[in-house]
Design an enzyme around this catalytic site. Structure first.
Site, PDB file in Angstrom:
ATOM      1  N   ASN A  50      -7.139  -1.137   5.982  1.00 33.11           N
ATOM      2  CA  ASN A  50      -6.832  -1.825   7.247  1.00 33.11           C
ATOM      3  C   ASN A  50      -5.351  -2.136   7.419  1.00 33.11           C
ATOM      4  OD1 ASN A  50      -7.494  -3.891   9.525  1.00 33.11           O
ATOM      5  ND2 ASN A  50      -6.447  -5.102   7.952  1.00 33.11           N
ATOM      6  N   ILE A  69      -7.103  -5.647  20.576  1.00 34.27           N
ATOM      7  CA  ILE A  69      -7.743  -6.776  19.890  1.00 34.27           C
ATOM      8  C   ILE A  69      -6.741  -7.931  19.774  1.00 34.27           C
ATOM      9  CG2 ILE A  69      -9.003  -7.496  17.818  1.00 34.27           C
ATOM     10  CD1 ILE A  69     -10.273  -5.085  19.388  1.00 34.27           C
ATOM     11  N   VAL A  73       0.796  -1.234   0.000  1.00 28.31           N
ATOM     12  CA  VAL A  73       0.000   0.000   0.000  1.00 28.31           C
ATOM     13  C   VAL A  73       0.828   1.284   0.000  1.00 28.31           C
ATOM     14  CG1 VAL A  73      -1.998  -1.084   1.119  1.00 28.31           C
ATOM     15  CG2 VAL A  73      -0.252   0.028   2.540  1.00 28.31           C
ATOM     16  N   TYR A  90       3.524   5.286  15.979  1.00 28.57           N
ATOM     17  CA  TYR A  90       2.239   4.628  15.692  1.00 28.57           C
ATOM     18  C   TYR A  90       1.082   5.562  16.065  1.00 28.57           C
ATOM     19  CZ  TYR A  90      -1.431   0.998  15.919  1.00 28.57           C
ATOM     20  OH  TYR A  90      -2.580   0.258  15.737  1.00 28.57           O
ATOM     21  N   SER A 101      -7.291   3.618  15.522  1.00 26.28           N
ATOM     22  CA  SER A 101      -7.012   2.945  16.791  1.00 26.28           C
ATOM     23  C   SER A 101      -7.366   3.900  17.917  1.00 26.28           C
ATOM     24  CB  SER A 101      -5.519   2.608  16.858  1.00 26.28           C
ATOM     25  OG  SER A 101      -5.156   2.202  18.160  1.00 26.28           O
TER      26      SER A 101
END
Ligand SMILES: NC(=O)c1ccc[n+]([C@@H]2O[C@H](COP(=O)([O-])OP(=O)(O)OC[C@H]3O[C@@H](n4cnc5c(N)ncnc54)[C@H](O)[C@@H]3O)[C@@H](O)[C@H]2O)c1
Length: 252
Positions: free
Chosen positions: A89, A188, A63, A155, A142
């Site tokens: 994603n 998750i 990507v 991040y 997130s």
């Protein structure tokens, strides 16, 4: 079925959250193109999910490169002629303390998480606007895009950027019939979070930070993605939707 007749493109769709979203969308009647860098892993996921009779294809691509993104979009259009839903994603996360964070790691996170979302989002949005039947774009953000976590400055910055990118896209694309929302998962259970789960001394105290007392599953996020992809969220755009078992509402 809530996605009958729809075509979805899902980046990073062969593992973790992306795989669960793919499986759920296929079950709801969508045809799904999944994008990933690892051909063997893509083929395995296509086989697993497609063996139930659903329609899913794998496209190898990265990507962060505009040429790859163009080819992924063209391959999907050549096969199915339309793209109605995009789930941006694909993402990476390698923690590092801020004082030791290298320029390379900063650039790598920006290129994959943030620039990748821009490149795929722009190409697919152009298709959606041209086909004039509307569309839904879901950018995987997130809770780290809404609050800071230590050792994740790079991040956190990409996910905060994704939230504002989503609002900016939503603003410009709303009059053209394309909705854009960010989905903000908490913790998750995937290979991304496995190192913490596998460390009982650290994981026990971490679990105390989640009011619902459990970590989320990829299926929890797939349900939210399905809502944002479908007409059930027809009047929602520019929203950052938190799915975190209550983690963000807890002060101490
Ligand atoms: N697991 C969590 O707790 C959590 C929480 C919040 C947000 N997220 C986000 O959810 C998304 C999926 O993460 P996951 O937990 O399922 O982990 P994962 O590692 O299983 O999924 C990431 C996917 O992205 C793919 N990918 C990475 N770089 C790519 C690139 N350059 N081009 C194409 N594909 C690429 C990977 O191959 C993988 O399939 C990520 O954006 C992540 O930041 C995860």
């Amino acid at each position: 079925m809530r996605l009958d007749g729809k075509v979805a493109l899902i980046t990073g769709g062969s593992t973790g959250i992306g795989e669960a979203v793919t499986e759920r969308f296929v079950r709801e009647g969508a045809r799904v193109a999944i994008i990933g860098r690892d051909r063997a892993r893509l083929e395995r996921t296509v086989e697993n999910i497609g063996s139930g009779g659903g329609k899913v294809i794998g496209i190898v691509g990265d990507v962060q490169y505009a040429k790859d993104v163009q080819r992924m979009v063209e391959d999907t259009l050549n096969l199915w002629k339309q793209i109605d839903v995009l789930v941006n994603n694909a993402g990476i996360c390698s923690p590092a303390p801020f004082l030791e964070l290298s320029e390379d790691e900063w650039d790598r996170h920006m290129a994959i998480n943030l620039k990748g979302s821009f490149l795929v989002g722009q190409q697919v949005a152009r298709v959606m606007v041209k086909q004039d039947t509307g569309g839904s774009i879901i950018n995987m953000s997130s809770v780290n895009g809404l609050a800071a976590e230590a050792d994740q400055a790079h991040y956190n910055a990409t996910k905060g950027g994704i939230n504002l990118l989503s609002m900016s896209m939503a603003l410009e694309l709303a009059p053209l019939g394309v909705r854009v929302n960010a989905l903000c998962p908490g913790f998750i259970e995937t290979r991304l979070t496995k190192p913490l789960i596998d460390n009982p001394a650290a994981f026990g105290p971490y679990l105390q930070t989640i009011p619902m007392g459990r970590v989320g599953t990829p299926a929890d996020i797939a349900s939210a993605a399905l809502f944002l992809a479908s007409n059930d969220s027809a009047y929602m755009t520019g929203h950052c939707m938190v799915v975190d078992g209550g983690q963000l509402i807890k002060l101490s």
